[in-house]
Design an enzyme around this catalytic site. Structure first.
Site: not given
Ligand code: DGL
Length: 270
Positions: A7-8, A70, A162, A194, A196
């Protein structure tokens, strides 16, 4: 026999947690590109380059199979990676397909023609890059017809999560739901597109109202990985140790991750 989870930043931990809970003996190597998060506001070339670098690091750690936990990378980079970058004997899978199979009530690997499904109005909440890619609508159109998707780019939400700012995150969820409902007042289902966002699942549900079915990816991806590994036991990979790698500062990322998942997590430098 390690599987990589990319993931990012911290969001992929919501997928990691479900995989680990379902298959506690499976070694997992997690890679968070925290130094470059968020990806959701970057352009497609940038996301592709960063994703390839992170996935290469997971191959080096003994993973033959990597899950892009991600949506932004899955939506923007995965197709291009699959078209020529992925080395022989390695595999990279995204997080969209299990979600769409659940939404369209299809079984794993059902590749029959697209058909009418029960849900007609779907709200998609995702990062600006994921929304711009239209990858969700493209994957959905291979499986279902007659589904109206209204997508809301949730600017600012990944940064707030984050940073561990749950008050700002809650306010952003309410304002993004409000913006979406002005265009689609009564969605039947909502996709948290997403990794997150499951941390804010209760806030999304409260803002959308009880009648809306909210889908998030963790459990769906874990289940489909379990099925995949049963069919492809050769993809377990050589690595044997579980570890957490980050391109960011390991001490502060470990603190944030421990708060994020509410369990002790210790990152090492990638
Ligand atoms: N959690 C990631 C996603 O599912 C990346 C969010 C990001 O880095 O902007 O898109």
């Amino acid at each position: 026999m390690a599987v990589g989870v990319f993931d990012s930043g911290l969001g992929g931990l919501t997928v990691y947690r479900e995989i680990h809970d379902l298959m506690p003996d499976l070694p997992l190597v997690y890679f968070g590109d925290n130094a470059h998060a968020p990806y959701g506001v970057r352009d497609a070339d940038d996301i592709y380059d960063l994703t390839c670098t992170g996935v290469s690091r997971l191959f080096d750690a003994g993973c033959d199979l990597v899950i892009l936990a991600c949506n932004t990378a899955s939506a923007t980079a995965l197709r291009r990676m699959q078209e020529g970058w992925i080395p022989e004997g390695k595999r990279v899978l995204g997080v969209f397909v299990p979600l769409i199979e659940a939404l369209t009530e299809r079984q794993w690997g059902d590749n029959s023609a697209p058909r009418e499904v029960d849900v007609k109005h779907v709200a998609l909440f995702a990062t600006p890059s994921t929304v711009a890619s239209r990858a969700f609508q493209r994957e959905l159109s291979f499986r279902a017809i007659g589904v109206d998707v209204e997508a809301q780019p949730c600017g600012g939400l990944v940064d707030a999560l984050e940073d561990g700012d749950l008050i700002l995150s809650g306010a952003l969820v309410r304002s993004h739901v409000d913006a979406l409902q002005r265009r689609m007042p009564k969605p039947e289902a909502a996709i948290l597109g997403c990794t997150h966002y499951p941390l804010m699942a209760d806030e999304f549900q409260a803002a959308l109202g009880e009648g809306v079915k909210v889908f998030s990816q963790g459990k769906l991806v874990a289940k489909s990985l379990e099925d995949y590994l049963k069919r492809h036991p050769d993809m377990f990979g050589a690595g044997e140790a579980s570890e957490f790698l980050t391109t960011g500062d390991p001490v502060s990322v470990s603190d944030q991750a421990t708060r994020f998942l509410r369990r002790e997590i210790s990152f090492s430098p990638a």
